[in-house]
Design an enzyme around this catalytic site. Sequence first.
Site, PDB file in Angstrom:
ATOM      1  CD  GLN A   1      -3.056  -0.924   0.138  1.00 40.54           C
ATOM      2  OE1 GLN A   1      -3.106   0.251  -0.649  1.00 40.54           O
ATOM      3  NE2 GLN A   1      -3.556  -1.967  -0.239  1.00 40.54           N
TER       4      GLN A   1
ATOM      5  CB  CYS B   1      -8.162  -9.956  -0.165  1.00 44.05           C
ATOM      6  SG  CYS B   1      -6.746  -9.310  -1.646  1.00 44.05           S
TER       7      CYS B   1
END
Length: 348
Positions: A161, A297
Amino acid sequence: MYLDHAATTPLRPQARQAMEEGFTLWANPSSPHAEGRKARAALEDARERVKRTLGWEGEVIFTSGASEAAALALGHAKAGARLVSAVEHDAILKAAPDAERLPVKADGALDLEVLAEAVQRERPLAAVQHINSETGNRQDIAAIVGQVHQAGGLLLTDCAQSAGKIAIPTCDMAIVSAHKFGGPIGIGALLVKDFAMLEPAGGQERGYRRGTENLPAAMGMAAALEAASSPYIDPFVLEPLDAIVEHCRETGGTWLSDRLSDPTPYVRAIAMPTMSGSAQVMRFDMAGISVSQGSACSSGTMKTSHVMQAMQIEPEVADRTIRASFGWNTTREEVERFAEVWLELAKA
């Protein structure tokens, strides 16, 4: 309108162009013939560009993405006990199911007192993410790596990220995923300070990874990194979020950044005063805006986020939380529209 950029960002034009060039060069980079040697040269050029752009002075092992990089590091690091923070991505937790979980405080920061005791093992490997994909909180990697190294251990940092957005922190290994910064899907890398830290795992990538290298994707990844700007997003683009902040505080909602130890601007977790997160996702979708509830996810499940549980977020707040994240191509007009719809739903 897509505001789930923590999951993936659109392919940058520079990456698309580089991939098209890569397809014209395609041959197995491990082949000894002229075409193979040409492909190998292009692959190594992409590797050096990735290292240079990220400011990484060690080695780069191209992988199929962050999950494979995590499995490679946690499965083959020359270290003893595996330690993982309780707010790691599912890919990390699944790659080390028997690892000791390191708790975080209510503000999302790793509990350094617990870490100091846990690293007193024989050469442990600690896995701690840089920026959390659900909350946007940034860990104090400088303090963490200091404790780990003092105990003779290694630090693996999940930078999926943060790579391409902010600088890679000092660590022994780092995980990078190209589609998080506008590169192609299906490629990432494990950055390793020294190959001596890993047991060989295959025939390619200098013996540390199995599988023929994806040359077009590697070239696209390098091009996407080089195209990343600083700051990743102009603060002007995100200014419309200020209206949501004030309404949250005034009406009993939760602007999670208020609780975080070190919030970053590109991932925002927001709990609406009354509406459930799942209902918000559907209502935003009806308005043409894509957001998510928790990590992409695991957003298909109904269970409470393990990140929220680890931070001891109240169940009712966790249930009303959505994630909005912003990418290299997000416009101010899109953020204004998101804020407008959020306020409409909150006042309904």
